[in-house]
Design an enzyme around this catalytic site. Structure first.
Site, mmCIF file in Angstrom:
data_model
loop_
_atom_site.group_PDB
_atom_site.id
_atom_site.type_symbol
_atom_site.label_atom_id
_atom_site.label_comp_id
_atom_site.label_asym_id
_atom_site.label_seq_id
_atom_site.Cartn_x
_atom_site.Cartn_y
_atom_site.Cartn_z
ATOM 1 N N SER A 4 0.882 -1.153 -0.098
ATOM 2 C CA SER A 4 -0.202 -0.103 0.262
ATOM 3 C C SER A 4 1.036 1.251 -0.084
ATOM 4 C CB SER A 4 -0.811 0.085 1.382
ATOM 5 O OG SER A 4 -1.690 1.276 1.297
ATOM 6 N N TYR A 15 -1.945 -0.288 10.183
ATOM 7 C CA TYR A 15 -1.990 -0.616 8.996
ATOM 8 C C TYR A 15 -0.777 -0.157 8.124
ATOM 9 C CZ TYR A 15 -3.929 -1.125 4.234
ATOM 10 O OH TYR A 15 -3.985 -1.407 2.704
#
Length: 269
Positions: free
Chosen positions: A131, A144
């Site tokens: 990501s 995250y």
């Protein structure tokens, strides 16, 4: 075109399904994985294998099933992952560990399982879906970001460790894409008495809006195909909006505190 066999973890929905559907249309033999086959009785886009990436025994079982059918594995796409938001102080330790178990330990379990086969073939490609959030500590998405950043770094090491085996390993970092990830994300509860209530609530709303307005996952699928067709893949690839990719350039170019102020302004903190 050589008929390559591709395995996509988390292939039953979202980005994984988009990648698989696109590659099937391009002539590839695609398998996806899901934790529960019972949830997808009408899924016929490509075969699904039951796999829980958190469980090495489950991983080994699925890989064995695949190799019995195809006798080789050319491309592994580590896509399975979970979202998690919240103030780090208030996020339960078990949820932090669970996020790392899926987003970091999970891909490593699958990689360990397929490396012997790829080494025996003297060929193979592993694409770890990370990501853009993994390149920076984002407020209320810190865990995250950390899971995806850890996978990016581990991939860099794996590339060097496996360079003599004919195996290529790379990262592909998407920005915000329109998927159902928000529905399965763990949200640390918004507590009335929390000192973070106002700012966390505001950021949480922005995060969901970004996903809802995200790009079409087909862009990720097209980048995956480009990587598959690349003889010597780069270490890192990014796919997303101009702003998302440009933020990575700014992070490298700007002093840390200046970039931090930009993030605070972006999230209205």
């Amino acid at each position: 075109m050589e008929n390559k066999t591709v395995l996509i973890t988390g292939g039953s929905s979202g980005i994984g399904k988009a990648i698989g559907t696109y590659l099937v249309a391009k002539g590839y033999t695609v398998y996806g994985t899901t934790r529960s086959l019972n949830k997808y009785p009408d899924f016929h886009t490509f075969p699904l294998l039951e796999m829980d990436v958190r469980d090495p025994a489950s991983v080994e079982k699925a890989i064995t099933q695949l190799l019995k059918k195809e006798h080789r594995l050319d491309v592994l796409i580590n896509n399975a992952g979970v979202g998690i938001t919240g103030p780090i102080e208030e996020t339960p330790a078990k949820e932090i560990l669970a996020a790392f178990d899926t987003n970091f330990n999970g891909p490593l379990h699958v990689i360990k399982s397929v490396l012997p086969q790829m080494r025996g073939q003297k060929a193979g490609l592993i694409i770890n879906i990370t990501s853009i959030a993994g390149y920076m500590g984002l407020p209320y998405r810190g865990i995250y970001s950390a899971t995806k950043g850890a996978l990016e770094i581990a991939t860099e090491a794996l590339r060097m460790e496996t360079k003599d085996f004919g195996i290529a390993i790379t990262n592909l970092a998407p920005g915000d894409f329109a998927t159902n990830i928000a529905a399965g994300r763990y949200h640390t509860p918004l507590l009335d008495a929390s000192p973070y209530r106002k700012s966390y609530g505001s950021v949480l709303q922005q995060i969901d809006e970004h996903v809802d307005r995200g790009e079409d996952p087909i862009l990720v699928a097209k980048m995956v195909l480009k990587i598959i067709k690349t003889e010597h893949p780069k270490v890192h690839y990014k796919v997303g909006t101009f702003t998302q990719k440009f933020s990575l350039i700014l992070k490298k170019a700007l002093p840390d505190k200046v970039f931090e102020k930009m993030l605070l302004k972006h999230y209205k903190l």
